[in-house]
Design a protein around this motif. Sequence first.
Motif, PDB file in Angstrom:
ATOM      1  N   ASN A  30       0.682  -1.208  -0.112  1.00 38.45           N
ATOM      2  CA  ASN A  30       0.242   0.132  -0.097  1.00 38.45           C
ATOM      3  C   ASN A  30       0.879   1.478   0.099  1.00 38.45           C
ATOM      4  OD1 ASN A  30      -1.415   2.276   2.158  1.00 38.45           O
ATOM      5  ND2 ASN A  30      -2.704   1.250   0.632  1.00 38.45           N
ATOM      6  N   PHE A  31       0.642   2.110  -0.884  1.00 41.41           N
ATOM      7  CA  PHE A  31       1.157   3.587  -1.025  1.00 41.41           C
ATOM      8  C   PHE A  31       0.312   4.384  -0.175  1.00 41.41           C
ATOM      9  CE2 PHE A  31       3.011   1.095  -4.490  1.00 41.41           C
ATOM     10  CZ  PHE A  31       4.397   1.599  -4.535  1.00 41.41           C
ATOM     11  N   TRP A  32       0.885   5.234   0.759  1.00 40.98           N
ATOM     12  CA  TRP A  32       0.058   6.234   1.420  1.00 40.98           C
ATOM     13  C   TRP A  32       1.114   7.341   1.969  1.00 40.98           C
ATOM     14  CZ3 TRP A  32       0.778   7.454   6.751  1.00 40.98           C
ATOM     15  CH2 TRP A  32       2.100   6.859   7.353  1.00 40.98           C
ATOM     16  N   ALA A  33       0.496   8.638   2.665  1.00 41.44           N
ATOM     17  CA  ALA A  33       1.145   9.559   3.179  1.00 41.44           C
ATOM     18  C   ALA A  33       0.187  10.137   4.237  1.00 41.44           C
ATOM     19  CB  ALA A  33       1.278  10.591   1.909  1.00 41.44           C
ATOM     20  N   THR A  34       0.706  10.837   5.049  1.00 43.96           N
ATOM     21  CA  THR A  34      -0.270  11.517   6.212  1.00 43.96           C
ATOM     22  C   THR A  34      -1.249  12.559   5.809  1.00 43.96           C
ATOM     23  OG1 THR A  34       1.547  13.134   6.757  1.00 43.96           O
ATOM     24  CG2 THR A  34       1.542  11.014   7.753  1.00 43.96           C
ATOM     25  N   TRP A  35      -0.779  13.297   4.669  1.00 47.18           N
ATOM     26  CA  TRP A  35      -1.447  14.301   4.375  1.00 47.18           C
ATOM     27  C   TRP A  35      -2.773  13.838   3.250  1.00 47.18           C
ATOM     28  CZ3 TRP A  35      -1.457  13.659  -1.059  1.00 47.18           C
ATOM     29  CH2 TRP A  35      -0.352  12.993  -1.626  1.00 47.18           C
ATOM     30  N   CYS A  36      -2.789  12.782   2.915  1.00 46.78           N
ATOM     31  CA  CYS A  36      -3.758  12.011   1.998  1.00 46.78           C
ATOM     32  C   CYS A  36      -5.052  11.540   3.088  1.00 46.78           C
ATOM     33  CB  CYS A  36      -3.159  10.900   1.515  1.00 46.78           C
ATOM     34  SG  CYS A  36      -4.519   9.773   0.615  1.00 46.78           S
ATOM     35  N   GLY A  37      -5.981  12.346   2.612  1.00 41.28           N
ATOM     36  CA  GLY A  37      -7.303  11.978   3.523  1.00 41.28           C
ATOM     37  C   GLY A  37      -7.943  10.702   3.426  1.00 41.28           C
ATOM     38  N   TYR A  38      -7.719  10.253   2.156  1.00 44.43           N
ATOM     39  CA  TYR A  38      -8.352   8.709   1.738  1.00 44.43           C
ATOM     40  C   TYR A  38      -7.466   7.706   2.609  1.00 44.43           C
ATOM     41  CZ  TYR A  38     -12.022  10.828  -0.766  1.00 44.43           C
ATOM     42  OH  TYR A  38     -13.131  11.677  -1.198  1.00 44.43           O
ATOM     43  N   CYS A  39      -6.177   7.925   2.505  1.00 46.54           N
ATOM     44  CA  CYS A  39      -5.233   7.275   3.113  1.00 46.54           C
ATOM     45  C   CYS A  39      -5.655   6.910   4.618  1.00 46.54           C
ATOM     46  CB  CYS A  39      -3.820   7.655   3.101  1.00 46.54           C
ATOM     47  SG  CYS A  39      -3.255   7.716   1.444  1.00 46.54           S
ATOM     48  N   ARG A  40      -5.864   8.182   5.362  1.00 49.25           N
ATOM     49  CA  ARG A  40      -6.508   7.930   6.831  1.00 49.25           C
ATOM     50  C   ARG A  40      -7.585   7.360   6.866  1.00 49.25           C
ATOM     51  NH1 ARG A  40      -4.542  13.605   6.098  1.00 49.25           N
ATOM     52  NH2 ARG A  40      -6.666  14.452   6.240  1.00 49.25           N
ATOM     53  N   LYS A  41      -8.482   7.369   5.934  1.00 51.12           N
ATOM     54  CA  LYS A  41      -9.817   6.773   5.942  1.00 51.12           C
ATOM     55  C   LYS A  41      -9.744   5.362   6.264  1.00 51.12           C
ATOM     56  CE  LYS A  41     -12.827  10.479   4.465  1.00 51.12           C
ATOM     57  NZ  LYS A  41     -13.915  10.807   3.279  1.00 51.12           N
ATOM     58  N   MET A  82       3.147  -1.097   4.343  1.00 59.60           N
ATOM     59  CA  MET A  82       2.432   0.010   4.112  1.00 59.60           C
ATOM     60  C   MET A  82       3.509   1.133   3.971  1.00 59.60           C
ATOM     61  SD  MET A  82      -0.721  -0.875   4.937  1.00 59.60           S
ATOM     62  CE  MET A  82      -1.424   0.829   5.249  1.00 59.60           C
ATOM     63  N   LEU A  83       3.759   1.427   2.504  1.00 56.72           N
ATOM     64  CA  LEU A  83       4.837   2.328   2.277  1.00 56.72           C
ATOM     65  C   LEU A  83       4.442   3.781   1.963  1.00 56.72           C
ATOM     66  CD1 LEU A  83       7.730   1.571   1.203  1.00 56.72           C
ATOM     67  CD2 LEU A  83       6.765   1.422  -1.210  1.00 56.72           C
ATOM     68  N   ASN A  84       5.196   4.351   3.031  1.00 56.92           N
ATOM     69  CA  ASN A  84       4.937   5.824   2.931  1.00 56.92           C
ATOM     70  C   ASN A  84       5.844   6.597   1.976  1.00 56.92           C
ATOM     71  OD1 ASN A  84       6.004   8.397   4.366  1.00 56.92           O
ATOM     72  ND2 ASN A  84       4.303   8.248   5.206  1.00 56.92           N
TER      73      ASN A  84
END
Length: 334
Positions: A90-101, A121-123
């Motif tokens: 999974n590609f994600w970042a803290t600023w990504c709203g849908y990542c947080r969801k 979980m790849l930041n």
Amino acid sequence: MKSKKTIALIALLILVISGAAFLYQRLGAGIRGEGPSVIPASSAPAEGQDGESSETEEVRTPLPGTLSFTDPDGSTITLDELRGKPLVLNFWATWCGYCRKEMPDFLEVYQEYRESVQFVMLNVGETREAASDFLAKNGWEDLPVYYDDLNLQMARAFGASGLPMTFFIDSEGYLAAYEPGMTTAERLRTGIGMILPAAEPKTADGASASQEVVNPSWCTMKPVYTKIDPENAKNLIDEAVESESFFLLDVRTEAEYQEKHIPGAVLIPVDELSERAEREFPDQRSLILVYCRSGRRSEQAARMLVEMGYNHVYDFGGINDWPYETVSGSEAGD
């Protein structure tokens, strides 16, 4: 020194957000070949017992094992090291709203499958401190988080054109399926069922998850008809708005389009699509989101594009159900 690090981080973020289309089309081709649909298998002659060619057999190419990223301690990990066990990436970042969801769903499924499936979980583009503080603050520190901080090797190779994105990779290193945009626990279990068949979960009524989810909003690695809701469509539009391979397709009539349409939409009436598609959408890997008035023509158009070989097509139904911005012909500025 701090200013140089800040500039470097900003550059990384700009590369991820603004350069996504380039990464997908150019650098991603090293893994995807001519597009996702060619990854599962290709035909090649199979040798008979006498050494002569006989029937054709399926030939697959695994993902490059030298692709690498780092763990929380800064040690390098390659895809080669992860082979032998199915992998959810999974590609994600803290600023990504849908990542947080989607984080609570990932935590739930990770705790369920952690013994039989690897999770990465790849930041992307952030510091370890920012990511770890974010996870601790929200109670998600149990998630296996890693960092794409080796010149963004992974984001470039996988064509992570928007966040979040999730990939399902089997134990031999072959890419089985992926989901662009936010996922759910149910769809994660469905994807895991593709790379770990024995673990395919059952729903409350005993049906398999893959039977239950008829039209999940993730793409298998071949052209398929996919129906998504307006929220997921808006998410994809927002993430791909700067991509040259992104098309928002209105398949109604000229009069309907002029009366009201979604900003940025291209009008191609459904009865003209078969003649114009190849010219208007020359790259079959392009992201195409289709809508009409009520959903009937959009399904017809999306299925038509899939039959033509387009492998990133989403039908999100009718503009009557679209709760976001619309414009008239005079306001569009097309």
